[in-house]
Design a protein around this motif. Sequence first.
Motif, mmCIF file in Angstrom:
data_model
loop_
_atom_site.group_PDB
_atom_site.id
_atom_site.type_symbol
_atom_site.label_atom_id
_atom_site.label_comp_id
_atom_site.label_asym_id
_atom_site.label_seq_id
_atom_site.Cartn_x
_atom_site.Cartn_y
_atom_site.Cartn_z
ATOM 1 N N THR A 153 8.615 4.430 -5.381
ATOM 2 C CA THR A 153 8.812 3.583 -4.201
ATOM 3 C C THR A 153 8.849 4.385 -2.905
ATOM 4 N N ASP A 154 9.078 5.700 -3.008
ATOM 5 C CA ASP A 154 9.107 6.518 -1.796
ATOM 6 C C ASP A 154 7.707 6.714 -1.218
ATOM 7 N N THR A 155 6.676 6.346 -1.979
ATOM 8 C CA THR A 155 5.307 6.469 -1.486
ATOM 9 C C THR A 155 4.808 5.167 -0.859
ATOM 10 N N LEU A 156 5.645 4.140 -0.860
ATOM 11 C CA LEU A 156 5.273 2.871 -0.253
ATOM 12 C C LEU A 156 5.140 3.009 1.258
ATOM 13 N N ARG A 157 4.108 2.404 1.787
ATOM 14 C CA ARG A 157 3.998 2.335 3.248
ATOM 15 C C ARG A 157 5.178 1.534 3.774
ATOM 16 N N HIS A 202 0.814 -1.216 0.000
ATOM 17 C CA HIS A 202 0.000 0.000 0.000
ATOM 18 C C HIS A 202 0.849 1.268 0.000
ATOM 19 N N ARG A 203 0.223 2.314 -0.470
ATOM 20 C CA ARG A 203 0.817 3.640 -0.377
ATOM 21 C C ARG A 203 0.674 4.140 1.060
ATOM 22 N N VAL A 204 1.397 5.165 1.388
ATOM 23 C CA VAL A 204 1.279 5.774 2.718
ATOM 24 C C VAL A 204 -0.159 6.204 2.967
ATOM 25 N N SER A 205 -0.844 6.589 1.910
ATOM 26 C CA SER A 205 -2.236 7.038 2.020
ATOM 27 C C SER A 205 -3.192 5.889 2.324
ATOM 28 N N GLY A 206 -2.748 4.649 2.097
ATOM 29 C CA GLY A 206 -3.599 3.493 2.339
ATOM 30 C C GLY A 206 -4.128 2.856 1.076
#
Length: 302
Positions: free
Chosen positions: A221-225, A166-170
């Motif tokens: 990839t920097d947005t990956l949780r 997931h992204r940091v946003s979910g």
Amino acid sequence: MKEPLSARLGRVLLALVCAAGAAAGGFLLLCGVGVVSPGEVSQQVAAWLAPAEAAAPASAAPAQPVPAEEEEPFQGVFLPLEDLDRATELAAGKDGVVLPMKDPDGSLGYVSAVALAADVGASSGDPDRNEALRSLNDTPGLYTVAQVSCLRDGALVAAEPDLGLHRVSGAPWRDEAGHTWLDPTQETVQTYLIGLCRELADLGFDEILLTHCAYPTQGETDTLRDTAEREAALATFCRRLQGALADFDVTLSLQGQGDWGEADAPSGQTTGLLATFGRVWAAEADQAALAAFDPVLLPEQP
């Protein structure tokens, strides 16, 4: 009066000593004027004592072992599923054929009995496909490789979003091509992939090649949780899969990632992980970085 024996022996010894002295003096005199060479005399004596050894040329080098011929790297050719009947033709001059058994979108190239594969619509709809694959895998002299896009999977994440990265946003994370990725720490994900690989081994493939068996390294990839302990998570899954295939006569191989040698490699792959697989494959861009593993070049897909 007869001369005592001791006196006669004394004269004889004295004569011998004098003779030896004279001979030595003469030898030294001849050496001094260059008539006789001490080195030549020494060589001659050596020849009398060990003629075979003295006859050997001094410059002769010891025999060197003949190096063994290097094994040619494995060469595979991609075999589209619509060309199964052309496998022998396409394999001419190659070592084997590589068939897409699980694509990055999650679709399978065979009919799976794994319930989740049917539930998400990933299983092939061709009822004759499995028998065609069994027949192909039984072809004498033909080496077959089942390519499995391991963690890059669209169908399963679309049906079960919680199983993906997931992204940091979910929201489900997507790579540069828009594909979603499975989370290897999930028990359902591990069980699903192990079930698929066991089916492929049962179909008679000689080798199962895991591509995308890593954490993503391309795209945002920097947005990956946060995915902590990537190396441990990947190693745990791979060990479990290897154990599940231990009772099959099949080679399990892996597509290596170019960052394997870095500390805390983003892909999660390590030297120890790569070394546990029967073969390492590489995309052309990563082949040089994986040279230590003699990687096999992934064949181009049409």
